[in-house]
Design a protein around this motif. Structure first.
Motif, PDB file in Angstrom:
ATOM      1  N   LEU A 166     -24.183 -35.984 -51.605  1.00  0.00           N
ATOM      2  CA  LEU A 166     -25.432 -35.474 -51.033  1.00  0.00           C
ATOM      3  C   LEU A 166     -26.009 -34.371 -51.925  1.00  0.00           C
ATOM      4  N   ARG A 167     -25.144 -33.451 -52.385  1.00  0.00           N
ATOM      5  CA  ARG A 167     -25.635 -32.338 -53.219  1.00  0.00           C
ATOM      6  C   ARG A 167     -26.227 -32.860 -54.532  1.00  0.00           C
ATOM      7  N   LEU A 168     -25.574 -33.844 -55.133  1.00  0.00           N
ATOM      8  CA  LEU A 168     -26.075 -34.407 -56.391  1.00  0.00           C
ATOM      9  C   LEU A 168     -27.379 -35.168 -56.164  1.00  0.00           C
ATOM     10  N   ALA A 169     -27.477 -35.885 -55.055  1.00  0.00           N
ATOM     11  CA  ALA A 169     -28.708 -36.643 -54.758  1.00  0.00           C
ATOM     12  C   ALA A 169     -29.881 -35.685 -54.555  1.00  0.00           C
TER      13      ALA A 169
ATOM     14  N   GLU B 240     -29.803 -26.138 -46.507  1.00  0.00           N
ATOM     15  CA  GLU B 240     -29.437 -25.185 -47.577  1.00  0.00           C
ATOM     16  C   GLU B 240     -30.110 -25.527 -48.903  1.00  0.00           C
ATOM     17  N   THR B 241     -30.364 -26.829 -49.120  1.00  0.00           N
ATOM     18  CA  THR B 241     -30.714 -27.277 -50.472  1.00  0.00           C
ATOM     19  C   THR B 241     -32.148 -27.800 -50.606  1.00  0.00           C
ATOM     20  N   CYS B 242     -32.830 -28.067 -49.489  1.00  0.00           N
ATOM     21  CA  CYS B 242     -34.190 -28.628 -49.556  1.00  0.00           C
ATOM     22  C   CYS B 242     -35.168 -27.678 -48.864  1.00  0.00           C
ATOM     23  N   GLU B 243     -36.460 -27.841 -49.161  1.00  0.00           N
ATOM     24  CA  GLU B 243     -37.483 -27.036 -48.496  1.00  0.00           C
ATOM     25  C   GLU B 243     -37.603 -27.454 -47.017  1.00  0.00           C
ATOM     26  N   PRO B 244     -38.036 -26.514 -46.134  1.00  0.00           N
ATOM     27  CA  PRO B 244     -38.044 -26.787 -44.686  1.00  0.00           C
ATOM     28  C   PRO B 244     -38.966 -27.933 -44.265  1.00  0.00           C
TER      29      PRO B 244
ATOM     30  N   VAL C 277     -39.899 -36.344 -38.850  1.00  0.00           N
ATOM     31  CA  VAL C 277     -39.950 -34.900 -38.584  1.00  0.00           C
ATOM     32  C   VAL C 277     -39.749 -34.148 -39.899  1.00  0.00           C
ATOM     33  N   ALA C 278     -40.149 -32.882 -39.886  1.00  0.00           N
ATOM     34  CA  ALA C 278     -39.799 -31.997 -40.994  1.00  0.00           C
ATOM     35  C   ALA C 278     -38.330 -31.618 -40.828  1.00  0.00           C
ATOM     36  N   LEU C 279     -37.668 -31.386 -41.956  1.00  0.00           N
ATOM     37  CA  LEU C 279     -36.245 -31.048 -41.930  1.00  0.00           C
ATOM     38  C   LEU C 279     -35.944 -29.921 -40.952  1.00  0.00           C
ATOM     39  N   GLU C 280     -36.815 -28.910 -40.897  1.00  0.00           N
ATOM     40  CA  GLU C 280     -36.547 -27.767 -40.014  1.00  0.00           C
ATOM     41  C   GLU C 280     -36.549 -28.172 -38.533  1.00  0.00           C
ATOM     42  N   ASP C 281     -37.153 -29.294 -38.210  1.00  0.00           N
ATOM     43  CA  ASP C 281     -37.206 -29.752 -36.816  1.00  0.00           C
ATOM     44  C   ASP C 281     -36.209 -30.863 -36.505  1.00  0.00           C
ATOM     45  N   ALA C 282     -35.424 -31.270 -37.483  1.00  0.00           N
ATOM     46  CA  ALA C 282     -34.490 -32.386 -37.272  1.00  0.00           C
ATOM     47  C   ALA C 282     -33.285 -31.929 -36.458  1.00  0.00           C
TER      48      ALA C 282
ATOM     49  N   GLU D 214     -27.178 -29.452 -42.026  1.00  0.00           N
ATOM     50  CA  GLU D 214     -26.985 -28.077 -42.541  1.00  0.00           C
ATOM     51  C   GLU D 214     -27.066 -28.062 -44.065  1.00  0.00           C
ATOM     52  N   LEU D 215     -26.371 -29.011 -44.678  1.00  0.00           N
ATOM     53  CA  LEU D 215     -26.376 -29.079 -46.151  1.00  0.00           C
ATOM     54  C   LEU D 215     -27.803 -29.295 -46.673  1.00  0.00           C
TER      55      LEU D 215
END
Lengths: 252, 252
Positions: free
Chosen positions: A151-154, A184-188, A208-213, A180-181
């Motif tokens: 996931l981090r590499l992708a 930490e690594t993508c914009e909201p 949805v936006a990541l912040e709302d997932a 959570e990961l």
């Protein structure tokens, strides 16, 4: 009579996604082998024997299919979606490699199908229109550390991502860790699609936006697609897509 | 009359891969729009108007399709494989977003198809049976540095990889660079599949070890699949597959 094993992809659910090639195998086989709900999708007919089994017995099921083919039966091993994507094809080849030498001469064919990620993407627009990764989030068969590493590499490569099996009953907290990961690594505002039971009457799509997932937005029938940083929604429509081009660095 | 645009995947070439859903659109449309060889795959019939265009005019073609739909025509935009994977779906949505506001109310549908990577994988066994990345190697629309970054990250994550458009006429040296990068980062025995014109009479499949791979083994009609470090050939058969499981670190 010469037996065979054909490993068939039924597509995600709709009849309209079953290819003529797959249908021809279902019409010609003597036996159907697979997970209970997928075997149930094959219509009954005279002379057709169904062998439905539960989840997590993929190797037993594959061995059974190969044994029957060796006895001269024409066996369809059915999967939802495409059989080569987190489905029965690898299991049959694992069983073939570990099995009796005589099995290696059997006629085997893999019949591709519409895989869930592409059916979900089609319903949503074109979120996988640029480079993407396809990842099985189930940790039944691989360690969580490897899932996290991939996931981090992708994310680092700014790939879009398609997740199969996002939430297993055995470890429901896994998908919460994935979110959570990503936070930490993508914009909201990163776009995430939850596409449940695509192409069936129970289909339900949510962007949805990541912040709302929320973890509860996914279950085992849900395909999750995470856009790249360039994936965008078209205002005034429900469409989401990833542009085909990336501007040269410095040109934007 | 209400117009629409349906963006249809024809599969990689064989009639048996055209889904009933795709066929229904081809039977119902008034106009077919697409790249010359894909439009040629749609049979002629009375009342059907074909609009075939050359490569690299994807946005003009998309605008034309949307204009005709706005005038009430029923337009099929055809792609080989799946329209959402390096094909016409993203181009149509790009044109939709940039176009007149009225277009946003048009009926649009994306009809998924069997994509080339999964058709090639099926012919070879199950090389994409575990996590994998799908990467367009053409640098028409993105910088080479981004392709290289993604390849390095995909290798680091031990993903299998499916490459579309491995060799463009405009930059034939690109694929030689890809092979060099893979030789720097993967073991020499890593398996690579060159699958040309899958599912057509011209189909040709070759598996080689990375150390034996040559740039000339690929052209624009070739799908290239690079296995992960765990992808294996089954001795005594032509089959190659990636096992579904990864053993816990230390348990092997």
């Amino acid at each position: 009579m010469t037996g065979w094993v054909k490993i068939v992809g039924l597509g995600p659910g709709a009849e309209g996604h079953v290819t003529p090639e797959a249908q021809a195998v279902l019409d010609d086989c003597t036996d159907v082998v697979g997970y209970i709900p997928y075997v149930a999708r094959v219509p009954e007919r005279a002379g057709l024997v169904k062998h439905a089994s539960d989840n997590r017995v993929e190797i037993d099921r594959s061995r059974h299919a190969l044994e029957m083919a060796a006895e001269g039966r024409r066996v369809a091993v059915v999967s939802s979606g495409d059989p080569g994507v987190f489905a029965m094809a690898s299991a049959v080849f694992e069983a073939l490699e570990a099995g009796p030498e005589a099995w290696k001469a059997l006629e085997i064919e893999v019949i591709p199908g519409i895989t869930a990620s592409l059916a979900a993407a089609a319903r949503a627009g074109a979120p996988l229109g640029h480079d993407f990764c396809t990842i099985n989030l189930s940790d039944n068969l691989k360690p969580w550390a490897l899932i996290e590493k991939r996931l981090r590499l992708a994310v680092e490569g700014d790939f879009a991502m398609a997740f199969y099996n996002p939430r297993s009953k055995a470890r429901p907290e896994g998908f919460a860790h994935v979110l959570e990961l990503l936070r930490e690594t993508c914009e909201p505002g990163r776009l995430i699609l939850f596409a449940r039971a695509v192409s069936t009457p129970a289909e339900r799509l949510i962007w949805v936006a990541l912040e709302d997932a929320l973890p509860e937005m996914a279950d085992m029938r849900t395909m999750v697609i995470v856009g790249s940083s360039r994936t965008r929604a078209i205002a005034g429509t429900g469409w989401v897509y990833t542009p085909r081009f990336v501007v040269e660095p410095g040109a934007e």
